[in-house]
Design an enzyme around this catalytic site. Structure first.
Site, PDB file in Angstrom:
ATOM      1  N   ASP A  34      28.971  18.297 -31.093  1.00 18.52           N
ATOM      2  CA  ASP A  34      28.217  17.048 -31.248  1.00 18.52           C
ATOM      3  C   ASP A  34      27.121  17.131 -32.300  1.00 18.52           C
ATOM      4  OD1 ASP A  34      29.772  15.967 -29.189  1.00 18.52           O
ATOM      5  OD2 ASP A  34      28.396  16.729 -27.667  1.00 18.52           O
TER       6      ASP A  34
ATOM      7  N   LYS B  34      29.642  15.984 -36.730  1.00 15.90           N
ATOM      8  CA  LYS B  34      30.763  16.330 -37.625  1.00 15.90           C
ATOM      9  C   LYS B  34      31.503  15.069 -38.079  1.00 15.90           C
ATOM     10  CE  LYS B  34      32.450  18.894 -34.322  1.00 15.90           C
ATOM     11  NZ  LYS B  34      31.333  18.858 -33.363  1.00 15.90           N
TER      12      LYS B  34
ATOM     13  N   GLY C 100      34.827  14.364 -29.258  1.00 16.28           N
ATOM     14  CA  GLY C 100      34.487  12.954 -29.408  1.00 16.28           C
ATOM     15  C   GLY C 100      33.698  12.836 -30.690  1.00 16.28           C
ATOM     16  N   HIS C 101      34.294  12.257 -31.711  1.00 18.06           N
ATOM     17  CA  HIS C 101      33.638  12.139 -33.015  1.00 18.06           C
ATOM     18  C   HIS C 101      33.318  10.674 -33.274  1.00 18.06           C
ATOM     19  CE1 HIS C 101      35.621  16.188 -34.330  1.00 18.06           C
ATOM     20  NE2 HIS C 101      34.868  16.297 -33.276  1.00 18.06           N
TER      21      HIS C 101
ATOM     22  N   GLN D  18      34.417  20.666 -31.546  1.00 20.17           N
ATOM     23  CA  GLN D  18      33.498  21.542 -30.797  1.00 20.17           C
ATOM     24  C   GLN D  18      32.539  22.240 -31.768  1.00 20.17           C
ATOM     25  OE1 GLN D  18      37.165  21.861 -29.706  1.00 20.17           O
ATOM     26  NE2 GLN D  18      36.449  20.020 -28.722  1.00 20.17           N
TER      27      GLN D  18
HETATM   28  P1  GDP Z   1      30.512  15.226 -33.404  1.00 21.42           P
HETATM   29  O1  GDP Z   1      31.228  15.519 -32.123  1.00 21.42           O
HETATM   30  O2  GDP Z   1      29.975  16.452 -34.052  1.00 21.42           O
HETATM   31  O3  GDP Z   1      31.327  14.407 -34.352  1.00 21.42           O
HETATM   32  O4  GDP Z   1      29.243  14.361 -33.008  1.00 21.42           O
HETATM   33  P2  GDP Z   1      29.221  13.078 -32.019  1.00 21.42           P
HETATM   34  O5  GDP Z   1      29.838  11.934 -32.718  1.00 21.42           O
HETATM   35  O6  GDP Z   1      29.744  13.449 -30.677  1.00 21.42           O
HETATM   36  O7  GDP Z   1      27.660  12.872 -31.826  1.00 21.42           O
HETATM   37  C1  GDP Z   1      26.843  12.691 -32.927  1.00 21.42           C
HETATM   38  C2  GDP Z   1      26.108  11.351 -32.790  1.00 21.42           C
HETATM   39  O8  GDP Z   1      25.079  11.336 -33.724  1.00 21.42           O
HETATM   40  C3  GDP Z   1      26.961  10.137 -33.103  1.00 21.42           C
HETATM   41  O9  GDP Z   1      26.578   9.083 -32.263  1.00 21.42           O
HETATM   42  C4  GDP Z   1      26.624   9.819 -34.556  1.00 21.42           C
HETATM   43  O10 GDP Z   1      26.769   8.440 -34.872  1.00 21.42           O
HETATM   44  C5  GDP Z   1      25.194  10.208 -34.587  1.00 21.42           C
HETATM   45  N1  GDP Z   1      24.682  10.688 -35.887  1.00 21.42           N
HETATM   46  C6  GDP Z   1      25.304  11.461 -36.814  1.00 21.42           C
HETATM   47  N2  GDP Z   1      24.463  11.764 -37.819  1.00 21.42           N
HETATM   48  C7  GDP Z   1      23.288  11.160 -37.508  1.00 21.42           C
HETATM   49  C8  GDP Z   1      22.004  11.137 -38.146  1.00 21.42           C
HETATM   50  O11 GDP Z   1      21.770  11.714 -39.194  1.00 21.42           O
HETATM   51  N3  GDP Z   1      21.021  10.431 -37.504  1.00 21.42           N
HETATM   52  C9  GDP Z   1      21.230   9.772 -36.335  1.00 21.42           C
HETATM   53  N4  GDP Z   1      20.223   9.122 -35.793  1.00 21.42           N
HETATM   54  N5  GDP Z   1      22.417   9.801 -35.704  1.00 21.42           N
HETATM   55  C10 GDP Z   1      23.428  10.501 -36.288  1.00 21.42           C
HETATM   56  P1  IMO Z   2      32.939  17.674 -30.262  1.00 28.54           P
HETATM   57  O1  IMO Z   2      34.135  17.888 -31.155  1.00 28.54           O
HETATM   58  C1  IMO Z   2      30.372  19.194 -27.096  1.00 28.54           C
HETATM   59  C2  IMO Z   2      32.249  21.679 -24.033  1.00 28.54           C
HETATM   60  C3  IMO Z   2      32.310  21.116 -22.635  1.00 28.54           C
HETATM   61  C4  IMO Z   2      32.186  22.394 -21.827  1.00 28.54           C
HETATM   62  C5  IMO Z   2      33.003  23.398 -22.668  1.00 28.54           C
HETATM   63  C6  IMO Z   2      34.427  23.582 -22.179  1.00 28.54           C
HETATM   64  O2  IMO Z   2      32.688  16.257 -29.915  1.00 28.54           O
HETATM   65  O3  IMO Z   2      31.745  18.390 -30.793  1.00 28.54           O
HETATM   66  P2  IMO Z   2      36.603  22.073 -22.368  1.00 28.54           P
HETATM   67  O4  IMO Z   2      36.887  20.697 -21.852  1.00 28.54           O
HETATM   68  O5  IMO Z   2      36.717  22.205 -23.840  1.00 28.54           O
HETATM   69  O6  IMO Z   2      37.369  23.138 -21.638  1.00 28.54           O
HETATM   70  O7  IMO Z   2      35.050  22.331 -21.991  1.00 28.54           O
HETATM   71  O8  IMO Z   2      33.016  22.874 -23.975  1.00 28.54           O
HETATM   72  N1  IMO Z   2      32.844  20.814 -25.085  1.00 28.54           N
HETATM   73  C7  IMO Z   2      32.121  20.116 -25.961  1.00 28.54           C
HETATM   74  N2  IMO Z   2      30.789  19.952 -26.074  1.00 28.54           N
HETATM   75  N3  IMO Z   2      31.208  18.615 -28.000  1.00 28.54           N
HETATM   76  C8  IMO Z   2      32.537  18.796 -27.920  1.00 28.54           C
HETATM   77  O9  IMO Z   2      33.382  18.359 -28.875  1.00 28.54           O
HETATM   78  C9  IMO Z   2      33.059  19.544 -26.846  1.00 28.54           C
HETATM   79  N4  IMO Z   2      34.301  19.880 -26.449  1.00 28.54           N
HETATM   80  C10 IMO Z   2      34.158  20.681 -25.382  1.00 28.54           C
HETATM   81  O10 IMO Z   2      31.257  20.211 -22.399  1.00 28.54           O
HETATM   82  O11 IMO Z   2      30.857  22.833 -21.837  1.00 28.54           O
HETATM   83 MG    MG Z   3      31.195  14.887 -30.131  1.00 29.03          MG
END
Ligand code: GDP
Ligand code: IMO
Ligand code: MG
Length: 427
Positions: A13, A16, A40-41, A223
């Site tokens: 999270d 990415k 979850g991206h 991840q």
């Molecule tokens: P990922 O799993 O690495 O793709 O990240 P997620 O999408 O799960 O979580 C990142 C969150 O941060 C998302 O809601 C993005 O829209 C948000 N985000 C990404 N870059 C920025 C930033 O520079 N500033 C803010 N405020 N939010 C960001």
């Molecule tokens: P993105 O791509 C954050 C964490 C779970 C748990 C551990 C194992 O959005 O960054 P699993 O279901 O993979 O066996 O769970 O890994 N986890 C993540 N945490 N972002 C993710 O993906 C994750 N995918 C798995 O919360 O701690």
């Molecule tokens: Mg994510």
């Protein structure tokens, strides 16, 4: 040759999806190579927000090849729903290609994930309950079923029968719950197969051909490094290889073909699920940052645990990934703080530790040693040029880069494409 790997440097999270969406403007192909719908991206385009779990973030452009490689575990129900979800929002998936070697997540995988977490009780891992671990277990045990097999009903029928018998026995005897009906599972999965047929391809061939003809290929990590099954905080990890090397394995591309490896670094740290987190802020400040940053899981909606930036863990990440650059995200979330902290070392039983330990035991008891820097206390979301960032913000970024020993290539100051400050050509 232009093959750029983007991976999470922390516990997932990091943003990415946002960084990949920004880089994808210049890419020809975007490849997912590990993980599954535990990812979850989130990508924000104008007024719209897209949450992707399996399909590479490049899909939103319409003209980029989007590839799901052999190393990914695919829940076909989720993938088809995602294709449908995008279609309803006007995004076509005709540029999507899926590896026939990718393993399938079966209904018993999700069930076993939940049962196993339940049984672990207080010692649970906090998985996403998507069946990821059990699917990778079966792959390693050589009893997994692959996407390509959906095209061969006779083979699938025989293999599924054998595997399901075993799983149903496990469900009944170890967990005392009902199993799955063979006919139903077979029929459902053959149905999925028919719908997925147009997308199947020899993806390793496609990806290598693209690199060889000079296309720009982006590898979308899921991840993060600290969740890597070998290099993360085992056993509180996922079951795949989120580190950069995972891109080579999962996509079928040799390490000699990779030109850049960028680590996405959130300006602080977050973690969902259980396991050690040395810089965690279990206080009002942690809740404030969670609220300001809307830090709730994209996949499971769980509140994310929040902490200061951890340069000890990041140095480890830089090493095991071979980062050639870092992209720092979510800097704007820290806008209002009077001061910001970076863990530069740990203390363990009175002893100073400069490098991330090679075992997770004891990580619960380490005491981070912090360096404190002044905050900038100015909104930076509208800044488009590095030089226009407040001095304190630049100082914080430069300190991060110095502590990790990797140049900064991009800074993200908001959710949208426009809230991005690239510092150099990225391909
Ligand atoms: P990922 O799993 O690495 O793709 O990240 P997620 O999408 O799960 O979580 C990142 C969150 O941060 C998302 O809601 C993005 O829209 C948000 N985000 C990404 N870059 C920025 C930033 O520079 N500033 C803010 N405020 N939010 C960001
Ligand atoms: P993105 O791509 C954050 C964490 C779970 C748990 C551990 C194992 O959005 O960054 P699993 O279901 O993979 O066996 O769970 O890994 N986890 C993540 N945490 N972002 C993710 O993906 C994750 N995918 C798995 O919360 O701690
Ligand atoms: Mg994510």
């Amino acid at each position: 040759m232009s093959a750029v790997v983007i991976v999470g440097a922390q516990w997932g999270d990091e943003g990415k999806g946002k960084v990949i969406d920004f880089l994808a403007q210049q890419a020809d192909m975007v490849v997912r190579h590990q993980g599954g719908n535990n990812a979850g991206h989130t990508v924000v385009v104008g007024e719209e927000e897209f949450r992707l779990h399996l399909i590479p973030s490049g899909i939103l452009y319409g003209d980029k090849w989007c590839v799901i490689g052999a190393g990914v575990v695919i829940d076909p129900r989720v993938l088809l729903e995602e294709i449908d979800y995008l279609g309803r929002r006007g995004i076509a998936s005709d540029h999507l290609r899926i590896a026939s070697q990718a393993h399938l997540i079966m209904p018993y995988h999700a069930r076993l994930d939940a049962l196993s977490e339940d049984r672990l009780g207080a010692h649970k891992l906090g998985t996403t309950l998507r069946g990821i671990g059990p699917a990778y277990m079966d792959k390693a045990a050589r009893i997994g079923l692959r996407v390509g097999e959906l095209m061969h009903p006779a083979t699938l029928a025989t293999r599924l029968q054998r595997v399901l018998e075993e799983k149903n026995r496990l469900l009944a005897r170890a967990y005392d719950v009902e199993g799955f009906a063979y006919d139903e599972v077979l029929e459902t999965y053959l149905g999925y197969g028919e719908q997925l047929r147009p997308y199947l391809a020899n993806t390793a061939l496609l990806i290598n051909q693209a690199i060889d003809r000079g296309d720009r290929v982006l590898f979308e990590g899921a991840q993060g490094t600290m969740l890597d099954i070998d290099h993360g905080t085992y056993p509180f990890v996922t079951s795949s290889h989120p580190v950069a090397g995972g891109a080579c394995i999962g996509a079928g591309v040799g390490p000699t073909k990779i030109s850049q490896v960028y680590g996405v670094v959130k300006a602080y740290t977050s973690r969902v699920g259980d396991g050690p987190f040395p810089t965690e802020l279990r206080n009002a400040l942690g809740s404030d940052i969670r609220d300001r940053g809307h830090e709730y899981g994209t996949t499971t909606g769980r509140p994310r645990r929040i902490g200061w930036l951890d340069a000890v863990a990041l140095r480890h990440a830089a090493r095991v990934n071979g980062f050639t650059g870092i992209a720092v995200t979510r800097l704007d979330v820290l806008d209002m703080l009077e001061e910001v902290k970076i863990a530069v070392a740990y203390r363990y039983h009175g002893e100073r530790i400069d490098e991330f330990p090679d075992h997770a035991e004891g990580l619960d008891d380490v005491e981070p040693e912090y360096e404190t820097l002044p905050g900038w206390q100015t909104p930076i979301g509208a800044v488009r040029k590095y030089a226009d960032l407040p001095v304190a913000a630049r100082h914080y970024l430069e300190r991060i880069s110095t502590l990790i020993g990797v140049p900064m290539v991009l800074v993200s100051v908001g959710r949208e494409r426009a809230n991005t400050i690239p510092l150099q050509p990225l391909f």
